[in-house]
Write a protein that holds these residues in place. Sequence first.
Motif, PDB file in Angstrom:
ATOM      1  N   UNK A  57      -0.567   3.837  -4.784  1.00  0.00           N
ATOM      2  CA  UNK A  57      -0.843   2.412  -5.016  1.00  0.00           C
ATOM      3  C   UNK A  57      -2.330   2.132  -5.204  1.00  0.00           C
ATOM      4  N   UNK A  58      -3.198   2.797  -4.452  1.00  0.00           N
ATOM      5  CA  UNK A  58      -4.627   2.550  -4.570  1.00  0.00           C
ATOM      6  C   UNK A  58      -5.155   3.074  -5.909  1.00  0.00           C
ATOM      7  N   UNK A  59      -4.628   4.207  -6.342  1.00  0.00           N
ATOM      8  CA  UNK A  59      -5.035   4.805  -7.616  1.00  0.00           C
ATOM      9  C   UNK A  59      -4.638   3.887  -8.779  1.00  0.00           C
ATOM     10  N   UNK A  60      -3.382   3.440  -8.800  1.00  0.00           N
ATOM     11  CA  UNK A  60      -2.901   2.613  -9.906  1.00  0.00           C
ATOM     12  C   UNK A  60      -3.552   1.235  -9.897  1.00  0.00           C
ATOM     13  N   UNK A  61      -3.793   0.677  -8.718  1.00  0.00           N
ATOM     14  CA  UNK A  61      -4.463  -0.620  -8.650  1.00  0.00           C
ATOM     15  C   UNK A  61      -5.906  -0.501  -9.129  1.00  0.00           C
ATOM     16  N   UNK A  62      -6.528   0.649  -8.888  1.00  0.00           N
ATOM     17  CA  UNK A  62      -7.872   0.889  -9.394  1.00  0.00           C
ATOM     18  C   UNK A  62      -7.943   0.833 -10.899  1.00  0.00           C
ATOM     19  N   UNK A  63      -6.813   1.070 -11.559  1.00  0.00           N
ATOM     20  CA  UNK A  63      -6.729   1.008 -13.014  1.00  0.00           C
ATOM     21  C   UNK A  63      -6.150  -0.319 -13.499  1.00  0.00           C
ATOM     22  N   UNK A  64      -6.129  -1.300 -12.626  1.00  0.00           N
ATOM     23  CA  UNK A  64      -5.675  -2.662 -12.956  1.00  0.00           C
ATOM     24  C   UNK A  64      -4.242  -2.675 -13.474  1.00  0.00           C
ATOM     25  N   UNK A  65      -3.387  -1.805 -12.907  1.00  0.00           N
ATOM     26  CA  UNK A  65      -1.977  -1.783 -13.273  1.00  0.00           C
ATOM     27  C   UNK A  65      -1.160  -2.738 -12.402  1.00  0.00           C
ATOM     28  N   UNK A  66      -1.844  -3.585 -11.668  1.00  0.00           N
ATOM     29  CA  UNK A  66      -1.249  -4.695 -10.921  1.00  0.00           C
ATOM     30  C   UNK A  66      -2.367  -5.694 -10.695  1.00  0.00           C
ATOM     31  N   UNK A 116       0.798  -1.242   0.000  1.00  0.00           N
ATOM     32  CA  UNK A 116       0.000   0.000   0.000  1.00  0.00           C
ATOM     33  C   UNK A 116       0.822   1.279   0.000  1.00  0.00           C
ATOM     34  N   UNK A 117       2.112   1.187   0.295  1.00  0.00           N
ATOM     35  CA  UNK A 117       2.985   2.369   0.269  1.00  0.00           C
ATOM     36  C   UNK A 117       3.628   2.589  -1.092  1.00  0.00           C
ATOM     37  N   UNK A 118       3.378   1.684  -2.039  1.00  0.00           N
ATOM     38  CA  UNK A 118       4.069   1.723  -3.326  1.00  0.00           C
ATOM     39  C   UNK A 118       3.743   3.002  -4.094  1.00  0.00           C
ATOM     40  N   UNK A 119       4.724   3.452  -4.851  1.00  0.00           N
ATOM     41  CA  UNK A 119       4.593   4.648  -5.680  1.00  0.00           C
ATOM     42  C   UNK A 119       5.162   4.327  -7.055  1.00  0.00           C
ATOM     43  N   UNK A 120       4.340   4.405  -8.084  1.00  0.00           N
ATOM     44  CA  UNK A 120       4.797   4.056  -9.425  1.00  0.00           C
ATOM     45  C   UNK A 120       4.432   5.153 -10.411  1.00  0.00           C
ATOM     46  N   UNK A 121       5.306   5.347 -11.394  1.00  0.00           N
ATOM     47  CA  UNK A 121       5.036   6.356 -12.408  1.00  0.00           C
ATOM     48  C   UNK A 121       6.296   6.694 -13.176  1.00  0.00           C
ATOM     49  N   UNK A 122       6.177   7.667 -14.067  1.00  0.00           N
ATOM     50  CA  UNK A 122       7.335   8.034 -14.879  1.00  0.00           C
ATOM     51  C   UNK A 122       8.434   8.646 -14.010  1.00  0.00           C
TER      52      UNK A 122
END
Length: 539
Positions: A492-501, A439-445
């Motif tokens: 992490x919650x935002x990106x998971x909401x977009x099925x990026x994991x 839940x602490x993950x941060x992903x992006x450019x």
Amino acid sequence: MAFVSNIDTGSDTFKTNRADMVALVEQLRELEARAVALSEQRRTRFEERGQITPRERLARLLDPGMPFVQLHSLAGYLVDSSDPEKSVPGSSLIVGVGFVAGVRCMVWVDDSGIKAGAMGKMSLPAVLSIQALARRHRLPLLHLVESAGANLMEYKVEGWAQGGALFRNLALLSADGIPTVTVLHGPSTAGGAYMPGLSDYVIGVRNNGMAALAGAALVHAATGEKADDRELGGSEMHASKSGLVEYLADDDAHGIAIARNVVRHLDWNKRLAPTRERRFEEPHYDADELAGVVPCDYRTPYDMREVAARVVDGSQFEGFKARYGVSTVCLQASIHGIACGIIGNNGPIDPDGATKAAQFIQLCDQAEMPLIFLNNTTGYMVGTEYEQAGMIKHGSKMIQAVANTRVPRIALYIGASFGAGNYGMSGVAFEPDFLFAWPNATTGVMGGEQAAGTMTMVARMSAKRKGEEIDEEALAGQHKMIAAHFDRQSDAFYTSGRCLDHGVIDPRDTRKVLGFCLETCLEARNRTLQPNAFGVARM
């Protein structure tokens, strides 16, 4: 020899890390509970129809006491609604891998307690994701159907066009020799009718189950015919006249019991090569400590080996080229008795770290050893020194190795995963076998501050070139806005909401999840299928 931890679990730092992480886990559970609570509000309606709720159906389908790994539990979060307080994740689906009659299966349950099971904006990506996993890992697909189909209030033509992949995948599963079992608990109309139509086994529930290319209302609007829903597409009709339904069930519970029997009678594990018994030692350090080992701010460094020591068997691992490219950690270890290679980050990836990782990946491929990627990197190093040292060339080697390795890959986002570093660490675009986030993950450019700093510098250079005076107040406002924009999208919650994991997990469950995923991958590779040319046609 076991790793000796340097973590002081009584320190203020550990306590702060743990409090921050536990708060994020609690937020995750609160988000997941929204779908449960909303669906439960329709319990009375289910009871009036003589039905059981979607989650009760799931519980009856799965083997008691056996593990179930839910996938895409946050699908649709901040997509179907942009309000963080009101957005309900799940996209009207409950999906995951579990055991049915002793068989490891992919399970898909329509949550018809939410918008009658109508598909949201991220329902299709979630379904395509689990279908791909079912094919890759040779998992029978069980679908408990009760859905209003596409949400016409949110309908867009690209959703219809891309939705054809759902049906193509059902055909491909059957042709691969991987069975699909569908239980019609309620309606499955329009395009949804092809879900049972393209399944290998269909169980229809009396009175409630229905499949039709058009319901009575649409038939009347299109043709003027006044049709009866049950005669048009009821389970009873399909069991006796159309032949769509193989097994007619008295109620939901009976339908699920039949589905379990169908799976049991497949004798699915008869083509599974026997595996040797694996003996292993639990880690020497408590998994609960994972909540305090890792700081939630990715800018605070930590030793990735401290994470590994709480995940691998006996807290034992061998460091590969430990003194070379030290910010990239390569370890040889075992999880649940399964030998694997682990690649983690103790900072950005430099040329030495990239070449080390590329060699390590090739060696794991040679030894047929699964790879686990523990992401915590802000990317590949930049600057004159690193460009001249061949960062592009060496980083490309690492990406090439990740893309082409033939062994199972499981990736975890457990901190930062930025830019091309995400690619080299088997990010979502590289289709790892499983991909989960903490839940602490941060992903992006890049990070928000990096992005804002870059754009601020560009603005200053542009103003200087034009001879214009810089509005410092406006520039500061722009900096703040850009940083917030990037940070919001990397959550992490935002990106998971977009099925990026495949989902967000509690860090303390990491060993269990990795063990389950490794076993799933290896079971698939030990299974022989009986493929055919076109799949099993319905007669």
